[in-house]
Motif scaffolding. Sequence first.
Motif, mmCIF file in Angstrom:
data_model
loop_
_atom_site.group_PDB
_atom_site.id
_atom_site.type_symbol
_atom_site.label_atom_id
_atom_site.label_comp_id
_atom_site.label_asym_id
_atom_site.label_seq_id
_atom_site.Cartn_x
_atom_site.Cartn_y
_atom_site.Cartn_z
ATOM 1 N N CYS A 237 16.170 12.809 -4.860
ATOM 2 C CA CYS A 237 15.734 13.025 -3.262
ATOM 3 C C CYS A 237 14.530 13.935 -2.993
ATOM 4 C CB CYS A 237 16.872 13.535 -2.570
ATOM 5 S SG CYS A 237 16.775 13.989 -0.847
ATOM 6 N N ASN A 238 13.696 13.552 -2.344
ATOM 7 C CA ASN A 238 12.663 14.588 -1.661
ATOM 8 C C ASN A 238 13.343 15.162 -0.270
ATOM 9 O OD1 ASN A 238 10.619 16.112 -0.506
ATOM 10 N ND2 ASN A 238 9.340 14.320 -0.282
ATOM 11 N N PRO A 239 13.863 16.159 -0.010
ATOM 12 C CA PRO A 239 13.378 17.370 -0.535
ATOM 13 C C PRO A 239 14.188 18.181 -1.466
ATOM 14 C CG PRO A 239 14.450 17.860 1.473
ATOM 15 C CD PRO A 239 14.608 16.301 1.241
ATOM 16 N N ILE B 282 18.982 4.942 1.148
ATOM 17 C CA ILE B 282 18.886 6.145 0.270
ATOM 18 C C ILE B 282 17.659 6.427 -0.585
ATOM 19 C CG2 ILE B 282 21.482 5.708 0.118
ATOM 20 C CD1 ILE B 282 20.964 4.540 -2.733
ATOM 21 N N ASN B 283 17.853 7.703 -1.032
ATOM 22 C CA ASN B 283 16.632 8.160 -1.915
ATOM 23 C C ASN B 283 17.087 9.292 -2.923
ATOM 24 O OD1 ASN B 283 14.256 10.734 -1.188
ATOM 25 N ND2 ASN B 283 13.765 9.055 -2.652
ATOM 26 N N PHE B 284 17.492 8.692 -4.185
ATOM 27 C CA PHE B 284 17.930 9.484 -4.997
ATOM 28 C C PHE B 284 16.937 9.058 -6.351
ATOM 29 C CE2 PHE B 284 21.759 9.251 -2.700
ATOM 30 C CZ PHE B 284 21.714 10.632 -2.197
ATOM 31 N N PHE C 56 -4.188 6.068 -5.111
ATOM 32 C CA PHE C 56 -4.232 4.777 -5.567
ATOM 33 C C PHE C 56 -3.555 3.740 -4.536
ATOM 34 C CE2 PHE C 56 -5.657 6.330 -9.454
ATOM 35 C CZ PHE C 56 -6.357 5.498 -10.081
ATOM 36 N N ARG C 57 -2.763 4.631 -3.731
ATOM 37 C CA ARG C 57 -2.196 3.763 -2.701
ATOM 38 C C ARG C 57 -1.404 2.601 -3.132
ATOM 39 N NH1 ARG C 57 -0.077 6.660 -1.520
ATOM 40 N NH2 ARG C 57 0.536 5.744 0.428
ATOM 41 N N LEU C 58 -0.556 2.711 -3.985
ATOM 42 C CA LEU C 58 0.330 1.429 -4.506
ATOM 43 C C LEU C 58 1.748 1.485 -4.635
ATOM 44 C CD1 LEU C 58 -1.225 -1.340 -4.975
ATOM 45 C CD2 LEU C 58 -0.807 -0.966 -7.364
ATOM 46 N N SER D 25 2.745 6.378 -7.356
ATOM 47 C CA SER D 25 2.274 7.799 -6.841
ATOM 48 C C SER D 25 2.717 9.230 -7.610
ATOM 49 C CB SER D 25 2.681 8.030 -5.691
ATOM 50 O OG SER D 25 1.859 7.386 -4.709
ATOM 51 N N LYS D 26 4.185 9.010 -7.967
ATOM 52 C CA LYS D 26 4.748 10.323 -8.668
ATOM 53 C C LYS D 26 4.826 10.230 -9.947
ATOM 54 C CE LYS D 26 5.514 11.143 -4.281
ATOM 55 N NZ LYS D 26 4.915 12.167 -3.308
ATOM 56 N N ALA D 27 5.479 9.164 -10.718
ATOM 57 C CA ALA D 27 5.789 9.270 -12.021
ATOM 58 C C ALA D 27 4.351 8.930 -13.042
ATOM 59 C CB ALA D 27 6.626 8.138 -12.497
ATOM 60 N N VAL E 256 0.944 -1.149 -0.083
ATOM 61 C CA VAL E 256 0.164 0.086 0.040
ATOM 62 C C VAL E 256 1.018 1.348 -0.049
ATOM 63 C CG1 VAL E 256 -1.872 1.334 1.170
ATOM 64 C CG2 VAL E 256 -2.001 -1.237 1.124
ATOM 65 N N GLY E 257 1.153 1.732 -1.327
ATOM 66 C CA GLY E 257 2.439 2.672 -1.253
ATOM 67 C C GLY E 257 3.657 2.617 -0.925
ATOM 68 N N VAL E 258 4.472 3.189 -1.275
ATOM 69 C CA VAL E 258 5.865 3.034 -0.819
ATOM 70 C C VAL E 258 5.963 3.282 0.748
ATOM 71 C CG1 VAL E 258 8.341 4.032 -0.954
ATOM 72 C CG2 VAL E 258 6.973 3.786 -3.017
ATOM 73 N N SER E 259 5.069 3.966 1.286
ATOM 74 C CA SER E 259 5.033 4.327 2.525
ATOM 75 C C SER E 259 4.915 2.811 3.526
ATOM 76 C CB SER E 259 3.939 5.098 3.147
ATOM 77 O OG SER E 259 3.737 6.176 2.227
ATOM 78 N N GLU E 260 4.139 2.054 2.973
ATOM 79 C CA GLU E 260 3.953 0.635 3.831
ATOM 80 C C GLU E 260 5.405 -0.079 3.339
ATOM 81 O OE1 GLU E 260 1.826 -3.635 4.158
ATOM 82 O OE2 GLU E 260 1.577 -2.399 2.265
ATOM 83 N N ALA E 261 5.731 -0.063 2.366
ATOM 84 C CA ALA E 261 6.982 -0.810 2.106
ATOM 85 C C ALA E 261 8.260 -0.451 2.816
ATOM 86 C CB ALA E 261 7.301 -0.881 0.471
ATOM 87 N N ILE E 262 8.295 0.878 3.119
ATOM 88 C CA ILE E 262 9.270 1.549 3.958
ATOM 89 C C ILE E 262 9.153 0.823 5.435
ATOM 90 C CG2 ILE E 262 10.094 3.654 5.087
ATOM 91 C CD1 ILE E 262 9.420 4.962 2.694
ATOM 92 N N ASP E 263 7.909 0.959 5.924
ATOM 93 C CA ASP E 263 7.586 0.378 7.223
ATOM 94 C C ASP E 263 7.864 -1.042 7.370
ATOM 95 O OD1 ASP E 263 6.402 0.643 9.720
ATOM 96 O OD2 ASP E 263 4.467 -0.197 8.980
ATOM 97 N N PHE F 206 10.485 16.553 -8.412
ATOM 98 C CA PHE F 206 9.835 17.724 -8.563
ATOM 99 C C PHE F 206 9.903 18.926 -7.475
ATOM 100 C CE2 PHE F 206 6.016 14.762 -8.608
ATOM 101 C CZ PHE F 206 5.888 14.791 -7.289
ATOM 102 N N TYR F 207 11.174 18.839 -6.995
ATOM 103 C CA TYR F 207 11.338 20.038 -6.002
ATOM 104 C C TYR F 207 12.718 20.635 -6.525
ATOM 105 C CZ TYR F 207 8.814 16.450 -3.517
ATOM 106 O OH TYR F 207 7.502 15.576 -3.145
ATOM 107 N N VAL F 208 12.667 21.956 -5.939
ATOM 108 C CA VAL F 208 13.801 22.528 -5.791
ATOM 109 C C VAL F 208 14.284 23.332 -4.391
ATOM 110 C CG1 VAL F 208 13.680 23.355 -8.340
ATOM 111 C CG2 VAL F 208 12.794 25.127 -6.228
HETATM 112 N N1 PLP Z 1 9.010 8.450 -0.585
HETATM 113 C C1 PLP Z 1 9.364 9.390 -0.934
HETATM 114 C C2 PLP Z 1 10.736 9.902 -1.065
HETATM 115 C C3 PLP Z 1 8.315 10.420 -0.973
HETATM 116 O O1 PLP Z 1 8.383 11.688 -1.296
HETATM 117 C C4 PLP Z 1 6.822 9.995 -0.932
HETATM 118 C C5 PLP Z 1 5.711 10.815 -0.963
HETATM 119 O O2 PLP Z 1 5.919 12.279 -0.828
HETATM 120 C C6 PLP Z 1 6.540 8.650 -0.470
HETATM 121 C C7 PLP Z 1 7.795 7.685 -0.247
HETATM 122 C C8 PLP Z 1 5.561 7.938 -0.221
HETATM 123 O O3 PLP Z 1 4.854 7.225 -1.291
HETATM 124 P P1 PLP Z 1 3.694 6.625 -1.555
HETATM 125 O O4 PLP Z 1 2.523 7.454 -2.044
HETATM 126 O O5 PLP Z 1 3.967 5.496 -2.387
HETATM 127 O O6 PLP Z 1 3.250 6.132 -0.223
#
Ligand code: PLP
Length: 388
Positions: free
Chosen positions: A174-176, A170-172, A244-246, A236-238, A98-105, A321-323
Amino acid sequence: MDYQAKIAQNVAAIPRSGIRDFFELVQGREGVISLGVGEPDFVTPWHIREAAIYSLEKGQTTYTSNLGLLSLRKSISKYVENFFKVSYDAPTEVLVTVGVSEAIDIALRALLNPGDEVIIHEPCYVSYSPSIVMAHGKTVAVQTTKEDEFSLKPEAVAAAITPKTRIIFINFPCNPTGAVAPLEDLKGIAKLAIEHDLIVMTDEIYSELRYDGEEHVSIASLPGMKERTILLHGFSKAFAMTGFRLGYACAPQPIIEAMMKIHQYSMLCAPIMSQNAAIEALENGTPAMIEMRNSYHQRRDFLVRRLNEIGLDCHTPGGAFYVFPDIRKTGLSSKEFAFGLLEQENVAAVPGGAFGPSGEGFLRCCYATAFDDIRTATDKIERFVNRL
Ligand code: PLP
């Protein structure tokens, strides 16, 4: 009742998100131009929405396999092999979440024992450190700097490794910061992970959003890395599919199996309509994704140029999509700048300090916003800065 005493200590220890306070203020105002929310301004492409509608129409309203529809996992495996150049076995090495959020958790919960350390680079996405704490781990934040264009330097990672380190996360792009990591840095981090026998988690959620014709390279594709990397990605992004939470995780089978146990007892499975829409996104969504990316590219170039003209130093980020302009010359803290800008000009952007102490002195501006709004917002930022 003393509710505070009833709350688990690790949860009580998590601070409220700095972004939340700010957006509560934004929501109470009218006519705000927001460069704040990290969400595409596009509606999900129609053919993808249609796939979700067909799913409902055909009465596909049930649970799926805990791992996700096999047809989706096959599509993910094909897409990942094509895009990231890493091949994963669809039945055993892919988990739909359920989103990358759940995958991280669940990745963190599957791997960490109490006190285990996770190295992250900061400023970073707001959920990383709280997710680590909720998994009873310890966050070790390595600062990235404007001088290094916010890449993560292997020397800095090496200095942060201790006998308790379990994961480098890592996250590239990167947000933010929008930063991308040069191949040399990825290779250096991979070498350290191999030398110290560490797992690497890589949040690839912005990986399609690379500009200037640059090809994305995932650390998972470097020699010797697939076996120790958890690749996290989503829609979510691309594909503009936040609602959809996937998402999904690709990793060696024993890690997917451990994550699946948590997923099975907490989430059971991701929604079937979203899974069907995701198949359509992967199979036929690339042209729409490229169109959205081209549009972000134009907006990035405009925003970076205007911020530099205004005197807010801003490197040109290679992705997402951040500066992340430097506001230190104004003498204001990031919170003072963001609150002042909102108060005086009705423009919302996120204080860099919300992404960790090393984000202080910067502002996150999201350009997944209508071009005209970005133009007006920059004029207002200029007026605000000139008044200081
Ligand atoms: N990872 C990063 C770096 C994000 O910026 C976000 C959302 O802003 C998420 C994960 C969350 O993604 P998802 O909508 O797939 O849970």
